[in-house]
Design an enzyme around this catalytic site. Structure first.
Site, PDB file in Angstrom:
ATOM      1  N   TYR A 181       0.814  -1.220   0.000  1.00 32.84           N
ATOM      2  CA  TYR A 181       0.000   0.000   0.000  1.00 32.84           C
ATOM      3  C   TYR A 181       0.844   1.265   0.000  1.00 32.84           C
ATOM      4  O   TYR A 181       0.583   2.195  -0.770  1.00 32.84           O
ATOM      5  CB  TYR A 181      -0.899  -0.038   1.232  1.00 32.84           C
ATOM      6  CG  TYR A 181      -1.735   1.190   1.513  1.00 32.84           C
ATOM      7  CD1 TYR A 181      -2.950   1.404   0.845  1.00 32.84           C
ATOM      8  CD2 TYR A 181      -1.349   2.126   2.471  1.00 32.84           C
ATOM      9  CE1 TYR A 181      -3.728   2.518   1.124  1.00 32.84           C
ATOM     10  CE2 TYR A 181      -2.129   3.236   2.759  1.00 32.84           C
ATOM     11  CZ  TYR A 181      -3.316   3.426   2.087  1.00 32.84           C
ATOM     12  OH  TYR A 181      -4.095   4.527   2.366  1.00 32.84           O
ATOM     13  N   LYS A 229       0.833   5.001  -2.320  1.00 33.08           N
ATOM     14  CA  LYS A 229       0.517   6.340  -1.816  1.00 33.08           C
ATOM     15  C   LYS A 229       1.664   7.305  -2.076  1.00 33.08           C
ATOM     16  O   LYS A 229       1.449   8.472  -2.367  1.00 33.08           O
ATOM     17  CB  LYS A 229       0.170   6.246  -0.323  1.00 33.08           C
ATOM     18  CG  LYS A 229      -1.154   5.527  -0.088  1.00 33.08           C
ATOM     19  CD  LYS A 229      -2.292   6.297  -0.752  1.00 33.08           C
ATOM     20  CE  LYS A 229      -3.564   5.545  -0.903  1.00 33.08           C
ATOM     21  NZ  LYS A 229      -4.662   6.331  -1.476  1.00 33.08           N
TER      22      LYS A 229
HETATM   23  P1  NAP Z   1     -13.313   3.205   2.568  1.00 30.89           P
HETATM   24  O1  NAP Z   1     -14.262   3.725   3.587  1.00 30.89           O
HETATM   25  O2  NAP Z   1     -13.006   1.771   2.525  1.00 30.89           O
HETATM   26  O3  NAP Z   1     -13.808   3.715   1.150  1.00 30.89           O
HETATM   27  C1  NAP Z   1     -13.139   3.342  -0.036  1.00 30.89           C
HETATM   28  C2  NAP Z   1     -13.973   3.730  -1.213  1.00 30.89           C
HETATM   29  O4  NAP Z   1     -13.276   3.355  -2.409  1.00 30.89           O
HETATM   30  C3  NAP Z   1     -15.328   3.025  -1.240  1.00 30.89           C
HETATM   31  O5  NAP Z   1     -16.309   3.905  -1.712  1.00 30.89           O
HETATM   32  C4  NAP Z   1     -15.077   1.895  -2.227  1.00 30.89           C
HETATM   33  O6  NAP Z   1     -16.274   1.445  -2.872  1.00 30.89           O
HETATM   34  C5  NAP Z   1     -14.165   2.595  -3.210  1.00 30.89           C
HETATM   35  N1  NAP Z   1     -13.451   1.671  -4.079  1.00 30.89           N
HETATM   36  C6  NAP Z   1     -12.834   0.503  -3.758  1.00 30.89           C
HETATM   37  N2  NAP Z   1     -12.341  -0.078  -4.850  1.00 30.89           N
HETATM   38  C7  NAP Z   1     -12.657   0.725  -5.912  1.00 30.89           C
HETATM   39  C8  NAP Z   1     -12.467   0.642  -7.303  1.00 30.89           C
HETATM   40  N3  NAP Z   1     -11.826  -0.388  -7.868  1.00 30.89           N
HETATM   41  N4  NAP Z   1     -12.942   1.653  -8.088  1.00 30.89           N
HETATM   42  C9  NAP Z   1     -13.616   2.685  -7.545  1.00 30.89           C
HETATM   43  N5  NAP Z   1     -13.837   2.813  -6.222  1.00 30.89           N
HETATM   44  C10 NAP Z   1     -13.363   1.837  -5.411  1.00 30.89           C
HETATM   45  O7  NAP Z   1     -11.877   3.928   2.722  1.00 30.89           O
HETATM   46  P2  NAP Z   1     -11.460   5.429   3.094  1.00 30.89           P
HETATM   47  O8  NAP Z   1     -10.777   5.374   4.399  1.00 30.89           O
HETATM   48  O9  NAP Z   1     -12.585   6.366   2.883  1.00 30.89           O
HETATM   49  O10 NAP Z   1     -10.326   5.650   1.999  1.00 30.89           O
HETATM   50  C11 NAP Z   1     -10.424   6.606   0.962  1.00 30.89           C
HETATM   51  C12 NAP Z   1      -9.035   6.978   0.508  1.00 30.89           C
HETATM   52  O11 NAP Z   1      -8.322   7.569   1.607  1.00 30.89           O
HETATM   53  C13 NAP Z   1      -8.196   5.778   0.067  1.00 30.89           C
HETATM   54  O12 NAP Z   1      -7.437   6.124  -1.075  1.00 30.89           O
HETATM   55  C14 NAP Z   1      -7.262   5.543   1.241  1.00 30.89           C
HETATM   56  O13 NAP Z   1      -6.059   4.958   0.860  1.00 30.89           O
HETATM   57  C15 NAP Z   1      -7.066   6.976   1.726  1.00 30.89           C
HETATM   58  N6  NAP Z   1      -6.613   7.062   3.120  1.00 30.89           N
HETATM   59  C16 NAP Z   1      -7.399   6.648   4.147  1.00 30.89           C
HETATM   60  C17 NAP Z   1      -6.939   6.752   5.445  1.00 30.89           C
HETATM   61  C18 NAP Z   1      -7.759   6.325   6.631  1.00 30.89           C
HETATM   62  O14 NAP Z   1      -7.206   6.308   7.750  1.00 30.89           O
HETATM   63  N7  NAP Z   1      -9.017   6.005   6.472  1.00 30.89           N
HETATM   64  C19 NAP Z   1      -5.664   7.280   5.692  1.00 30.89           C
HETATM   65  C20 NAP Z   1      -4.892   7.684   4.626  1.00 30.89           C
HETATM   66  C21 NAP Z   1      -5.381   7.590   3.331  1.00 30.89           C
HETATM   67  P3  NAP Z   1     -17.097   0.178  -2.253  1.00 30.89           P
HETATM   68  O15 NAP Z   1     -17.683   0.675  -0.979  1.00 30.89           O
HETATM   69  O16 NAP Z   1     -18.161  -0.132  -3.251  1.00 30.89           O
HETATM   70  O17 NAP Z   1     -16.105  -0.916  -2.075  1.00 30.89           O
END
Ligand code: NAP
Length: 253
Positions: A156, A160
């Protein structure tokens, strides 16, 4: 209503950070395309929530790791709203896995969604922005993991770092077209991506204590920064990134 009349595409916007960004951009007046890979109910619920607040949105099913799906995403966007002003590369996955159990298949899947997805969407959005000659904003949700390692995230963290680097290079290429390219680096934000991990109260408490502001982040903490980067106030910011982590990164000693 800083974004009235603007068209925003947000990938992975059916849940979590993407949904919060979509809702905030709509609150600011943007017409929002909610990209999602498969769960129609969650995406439809996000569209309904925006419309109930008086906003405008559609949902389009597209897996960002597929060039064909990304073509569909932008074809639907152009059909409905005729252009793209704001591209938010948010879709991402992070299935925690031990290094010795990491398969080539999982490596490719995580890279396909997190990094190739940002490439495909940025290329398509910037082409439209260039051809329509109105400039634009490309905002990618990278991570604090672009700066630090993660023992269970060896597949991962490179994605990033890659997304952040892509924004830096695109800032050079797209600046002459009035298109800014920036990254947001969230710290620990409580969403479905880590909900299972944080069911362990000991881990939750350990991480909370490492954050000077004393709490994990909320998706709205990221959405406000995305709205700023999309706004006119951020017009002279490009090739940059904003760490949104409650002070986690600097709390090393
Ligand atoms: P999340 O709640 O798991 O949401 C992820 C989203 O991405 C969901 O809407 C999911 O759709 C969608 N997704 C998954 N596979 C996909 C694909 N192939 N094409 C299009 N959409 C897809 O995660 P989140 O925490 O909101 O993460 C959002 C972003 O923030 C990510 O890039 C993650 O790496 C980044 N991030 C998160 C954190 C954290 O602590 N949460 C920290 C740093 C960075 P489905 O629901 O239909 O699967």
């Amino acid at each position: 209503m800083a974004l009235t009349g603007k068209v925003a595409v947000v990938t992975g916007a059916s849940r979590g950070i993407g949904r919060a960004i979509a809702m905030r951009l709509a609150d600011e007046g943007a017409m929002v395309v909610i990209d999602h890979p498969g769960d129609d109910d969650a995406a439809d619920a996000a569209v309904d929530a925006i419309r109930q607040q008086g906003g405008e949105a559609i949902a389009v099913k597209a897996d960002v790791s597929s060039a064909q799906d990304v073509d569909v995403l932008f074809a639907e966007t152009l059909k409905q709203y005729h252009t793209v002003d704001i591209m938010v590369n948010n879709a991402g996955i992070c299935p925690f896995v031990d290094w010795f159990d990491l398969t080539e298949e999982l490596w490719d899947r995580v890279h396909g969604i997190n990094l190739k997805g940002a490439f495909l969407c940025s290329r398509r959005a910037s082409t439209i922005m260039r051809d329509h000659q109105h400039g634009g904003r490309i905002i990618s949700v990278s991570s604090i993991s672009a700066l630090v390692g993660g023992g269970l995230q060896t597949h991962y963290t490179p994605t990033k770092a890659g997304v952040r680097s892509l924004m830096q290079s695109l800032a050079i290429v797209l600046g002459p077209y009035g298109i800014t390219c920036n990254s947001i680096l969230p710290g620990s934000i409580l969403t479905d991506i880590n909900r299972e991990h944080y069911r362990d109260q000991a881990i939750l408490e350990r991480d909370r204590k490492r954050i000077p502001l004393g709490r994990l982040g909320d998706p709205k903490d990221i959405a406000g920064v995305a709205a700023f980067l999309a706004s006119e106030d951020a017009r002279y910011i490009t090739g940059s990134d904003i760490l949104v982590d409650g002070g986690l990164f600097v709390n090393l000693q």
